[in-house]
Design an enzyme around this catalytic site. Structure first.
Site, mmCIF file in Angstrom:
data_model
loop_
_atom_site.group_PDB
_atom_site.id
_atom_site.type_symbol
_atom_site.label_atom_id
_atom_site.label_comp_id
_atom_site.label_asym_id
_atom_site.label_seq_id
_atom_site.Cartn_x
_atom_site.Cartn_y
_atom_site.Cartn_z
ATOM 1 N N CYS A 165 -3.353 -75.862 29.250
ATOM 2 C CA CYS A 165 -3.391 -76.909 28.235
ATOM 3 C C CYS A 165 -3.196 -76.384 26.821
ATOM 4 O O CYS A 165 -2.847 -77.144 25.913
ATOM 5 C CB CYS A 165 -4.710 -77.674 28.322
ATOM 6 S SG CYS A 165 -4.856 -78.680 29.824
ATOM 7 N N PHE A 216 -4.623 -85.881 35.212
ATOM 8 C CA PHE A 216 -3.406 -85.180 34.807
ATOM 9 C C PHE A 216 -2.135 -85.973 35.070
ATOM 10 O O PHE A 216 -2.047 -86.749 36.021
ATOM 11 C CB PHE A 216 -3.323 -83.819 35.495
ATOM 12 C CG PHE A 216 -4.284 -82.814 34.940
ATOM 13 C CD1 PHE A 216 -3.966 -82.081 33.818
ATOM 14 C CD2 PHE A 216 -5.525 -82.625 35.526
ATOM 15 C CE1 PHE A 216 -4.859 -81.165 33.289
ATOM 16 C CE2 PHE A 216 -6.432 -81.714 35.012
ATOM 17 C CZ PHE A 216 -6.094 -80.976 33.891
ATOM 18 N N HIS A 306 -5.439 -81.633 21.298
ATOM 19 C CA HIS A 306 -5.018 -81.818 22.680
ATOM 20 C C HIS A 306 -6.140 -82.514 23.450
ATOM 21 O O HIS A 306 -7.277 -82.016 23.492
ATOM 22 C CB HIS A 306 -4.711 -80.481 23.347
ATOM 23 C CG HIS A 306 -4.536 -80.595 24.832
ATOM 24 N ND1 HIS A 306 -3.349 -80.990 25.400
ATOM 25 C CD2 HIS A 306 -5.401 -80.414 25.860
ATOM 26 C CE1 HIS A 306 -3.500 -81.039 26.719
ATOM 27 N NE2 HIS A 306 -4.733 -80.688 27.021
ATOM 28 N N ASN A 339 -3.624 -86.287 30.694
ATOM 29 C CA ASN A 339 -3.530 -84.907 30.213
ATOM 30 C C ASN A 339 -2.303 -84.295 30.859
ATOM 31 O O ASN A 339 -2.306 -83.955 32.037
ATOM 32 C CB ASN A 339 -4.794 -84.124 30.601
ATOM 33 C CG ASN A 339 -4.751 -82.685 30.133
ATOM 34 O OD1 ASN A 339 -3.709 -82.168 29.757
ATOM 35 N ND2 ASN A 339 -5.902 -82.019 30.170
#
Length: 391
Positions: A165, A216, A306, A339
């Site tokens: 990430c 995700f 993020h 994500n």
């Protein structure tokens, strides 16, 4: 650069020699997943009827705040590779066959979109930085991306593999260094990720997998980075003033990923959000101290973070006492795309520009200075002190 850049609210041109983001671009696979339908589809595709696991995934899907995501996985892929939904089969060869092709295709599309938004020519790009944690091959994906775009064989390439990430901001840090140390250069930074490398059927022995299923997504992102923007043709978005990377000792197992015969297996420690909360203020302060920024009023900054997950965003908001709207861009990116690992910072920066436009349209003034942050395996903190040049 110091506190006055925020207090005065005066927009300035990019500083000579400082790297700037000149354009953004993104791309996604065609498969759009609505979070409300994910649970039934996932358990159907994996031929699992474990009610307890299904209920757990349903709860997780609600807590992630994700509404939509794009994924490479499809009915066609599962028909061609039914072994991907079977527990314990060695499938890394099949996964990489899918992933290597998919990430290249998305990377090419995101790069083309970015170059179009930039308005420059492919021949003006001197360097390529490629980031992915979703493929493994020699030569690497940078070659396939460069070839697919038709880049010059003289283009200088750098790859960042398996940085998770934090990869998008790590790539931005590398691109910044390249741009500032090679006057006249233009750097294409491209990230591309797919979750197929870790797709598995649900298992009570791997509760971490359900978090990934609920959180995700797939996609690609791209940026053009260069210093001394050309006034006639380039419109810089953000100036990258100072970059920093830091890892936390003895946290190597808190984000643990291993490439096995069944693909990548991840384990995320429950205390991960707390670890980030405990260390984010010190990291940000050290980054700002480099340029003598003394104010601890973090609400005078913009925050492009993020979105590793809602718990991480909530902990950062709490520790830094941020106003709720400060993380709007991160929360929107998480809601719309999940994500998407290294790509997600591109989506956050796009929303950051949108949020700024809304503030100015309403007669407000958005902060000129801010932080671009990401967290990855290590545990590694990546941060860039930046200026918003959009207004």
């Amino acid at each position: 650069m110091g506190e006055e850049c925020i207090l005065k609210g005066v927009r300035k041109h990019a500083n000579p020699g400082k790297a700037t983001i000149l354009a953004l671009g993104k791309a996604f696979p065609h498969q759009l997943v609505m979070q409300e339908y994910l649970v039934d589809g996932y358990f159907r595709d994996t031929n699992c009827d474990n009610l307890e696991l299904k209920q757990k995934l349903s709860r997780l899907c609600k807590t992630t705040t994700v509404k939509t995501r794009y994924v490479v996985m499809s009915e066609e892929i599962l028909k061609k590779y039914p072994e991907l939904a079977v527990e314990g089969l060695p499938t890394v060869t099949q996964r990489l066959e899918i992933c290597n092709k998919a990430v290249t295709q998305m990377a090419i599309e995101a790069s083309k979109a970015c170059i179009k938004n930039w308005g420059g020519s492919l021949s003006d790009i001197t360097h390529l930085v490629y980031v992915s944690s979703s493929e493994a091959r020699l030569p690497g994906g940078d070659i396939y991306l460069a070839t697919g775009l038709g880049m010059s064989p003289k283009t200088q390439r750098t790859m960042l593999y398996f940085v998770g990430c934090s990869g998008g901001v790590a790539g931005l840090r590398v691109a910044k260094d390249i741009a500032e140390n090679n006057p006249g250069s233009r750097v294409l930074l491209t990230t591309s990720e797919t979750t197929i490398i870790g797709f598995k059927p649900p298992s009570a022995d791997r509760p971490y997998d359900l978090v990934g299923v609920a959180l995700f997504g797939d996609g690609a992102g791209a940026m053009i980075i260069g210093s001394d923007p050309r006034v006639e043709t380039e419109k810089p978005l953000f100036e990258l003033h100072t970059a920093a990377q830091e890892f936390l000792p003895d946290t190597e197992k808190k984000i643990d990923g291993r490439l096995t015969e069944e693909g990548i297996s991840f384990k995320l420690a429950r205390e991960l959000p707390q670890i980030i909360e405990d260390n984010v203020e010190g990291f940000c302060d050290r980054l700002m101290d480099v340029v003598g920024f003394q104010s601890k009023d973090y609400n005078k900054l913009f925050w492009a973070v993020h979105p590793g997950g809602p718990a991480i965003l909530n902990r950062i908001e709490k520790r830094l006492d941020l106003l709720p709207e400060k993380l709007n861009a991160s929360r929107r990116a998480l809601m719309d795309y999940g994500n998407a690992s290294s790509n997600t910072i591109v989506y956050v920066l796009e929303y950051m520009i949108e949020e700024g436009n809304k503030i100015r349209k309403d007669g407000g003034e958005d902060p000129e200075c801010g932080l671009i942050l990401a967290f990855g395996p290590g545990i590694t903190f990546e941060g860039i002190l930046a200026r918003n040049l959009c207004a």
